[in-house]
Motif scaffolding. Sequence first.
Motif, PDB file in Angstrom:
ATOM      1  N   PRO A  32     -11.707  -0.257  -2.989  1.00 19.53           N
ATOM      2  CA  PRO A  32     -10.616   0.504  -3.608  1.00 19.53           C
ATOM      3  C   PRO A  32     -10.871   2.014  -3.644  1.00 19.53           C
ATOM      4  N   PHE A  51      -7.271   0.498  -8.450  1.00 15.89           N
ATOM      5  CA  PHE A  51      -7.254   1.821  -7.830  1.00 15.89           C
ATOM      6  C   PHE A  51      -7.503   2.952  -8.840  1.00 15.89           C
ATOM      7  N   LEU A  56       0.792  -1.220   0.000  1.00 17.06           N
ATOM      8  CA  LEU A  56       0.000   0.000   0.000  1.00 17.06           C
ATOM      9  C   LEU A  56       0.833   1.285   0.000  1.00 17.06           C
ATOM     10  N   PRO A  82      -2.996  -4.829  -0.995  1.00 17.24           N
ATOM     11  CA  PRO A  82      -4.325  -4.371  -1.398  1.00 17.24           C
ATOM     12  C   PRO A  82      -5.395  -5.454  -1.257  1.00 17.24           C
ATOM     13  N   VAL A  95      -3.446  -4.285  -9.684  1.00 22.47           N
ATOM     14  CA  VAL A  95      -3.717  -3.431  -8.523  1.00 22.47           C
ATOM     15  C   VAL A  95      -3.873  -1.967  -8.938  1.00 22.47           C
TER      16      VAL A  95
END
Length: 500
Positions: free
Chosen positions: A316, A120, A45, A299, A116
């Motif tokens: 997210p 996001f 993260l 995540p 990922v």
Amino acid sequence: MTAQTFQPLKIFNTLTRKKDVFVPIAPPYVGMYVCGPTVYNNVHLGNIRTFLSFDILFRYLTHIGYKVRYVRNITDVGHLVGDGDEGEDKIGKMAKLQKLEPMEIVQRYTNDFHDVTAVFNLLSPSIEPTATGHLIEQIEAVESLIEKGVAYESNGSVYFDINKYQAGGNEYGKLSGRIIEDLLNETRDLDGQAEKRNPLDFALWKKASPEHIMQWESPWGKGFPGWHLECTCMSAKYLGKQFDIHGGGMDLKFPHHECEIAQGKSLTGEEPVRYWMHTNMLTVNGQKMSKSLGNSFLPAELFSGNHELLEQAYSPMTVRFFMLQSQYRSTLDFSNDALKAAHKGYKKLANGLRLAKLLTYTHEDGVSADDAKKADIEKSIEGFYNAMNDDLNTAVAFANLFNMLKYINMLNTGQLKSAALGEAVFTSLKEQFVVFFEDVLGLKEELAEGHAILDGMLKLYREFKLSQNYEKVDEIRSYFKNQGLVIRDTKTRIDWAYEE
Ligand SMILES: [Zn+2]
């Protein structure tokens, strides 16, 4: 309304240690390079916060009219355990552990990184070059540095010569504020140091030991490139010998970015980067996020809530909103309370987005103009731009967005008539809210794909209600509730919204 009428865009430049007005080298073009991930494990993260910060910069520069070439590399060789010149290659080590080819490791974690970043809602960079795809450029750069007298070969490795660089009137340490004497005192006795003329010299090319998996032929024998070299070569190749913006996490300031400056300046004689930007770190309940402390999240753990420090799952967009509530240069503390608050805030804005898209202007005679509200709306729009122009202060930008939301909600309930705002202010409120939310801040409605199903369910709800089948009406209500939604059933309209 255009951004040009507001404060000029200022960026905190690590090199000058102040906010500098952003003036690109060749407007409307902007060249921007961000150090990408070393793809040897799942992206965590803290990394995401860095890439999100530069996603905002990329989006905002584009929004205000620049044509941005955004280069973000993939490090697939040369990054050693310990970030210095010693130890195993991070990817090679993982390949041995998992009994896979290094390129399988690279592919696996590059895919993870892309998945990922897509979740996001980060935009893809314009170019995503890899270190192994630019070995020729790196070998040429090493040859050139040797020719220029700022690098030397030693036992099959090539090192950058800090003393020669300094003697040329350059200052190693100027970006990070490190002082050579202090650095020398900190230097540990490590393998390979004996090959160096000065302990601060860093590897441009490393001789590979026989067990080192990834190695290539070079004029100095079999080896692999030093970690700092790829960014110098790839940024110069795609953005030119001097370009506008270089970014990364603050942990990269030294030695990585300091070395990039030394290499770039020695190769071309020019300062390679005009604006250096560094993002601050993520902490968890006040502690630095780190794997060894057991407080770092992947995540996937966040989305499932499957981690002992997490009280629930977070979506997210909740996390994106949460991260953007702080400006990129401040530390950001990750806690369940902060995330829960972010979850509420995000849903309020997401409802506003749906409403803003539905609102239409109605001419009405006898409605007098509300000048105070009109002025406040214009002030919020201007405030949003000024906040972004102030070194991407997303925290203040959100405060202005929430003020705009207040008027969208008033318009929706009929508390405020669109005619009281006049068509111009009404339209800019509605349109700017959507643009700020979606384009600039990169937020999106998480259920956007499911709208057709929800709208269908709502149609059934109306029919059951008309036929007074209240059992079915309740079933549909709980269907929405299970997804964190609520049916808003008023005299004038039946609609669904995110439960706030
Ligand atoms: Zn880099």
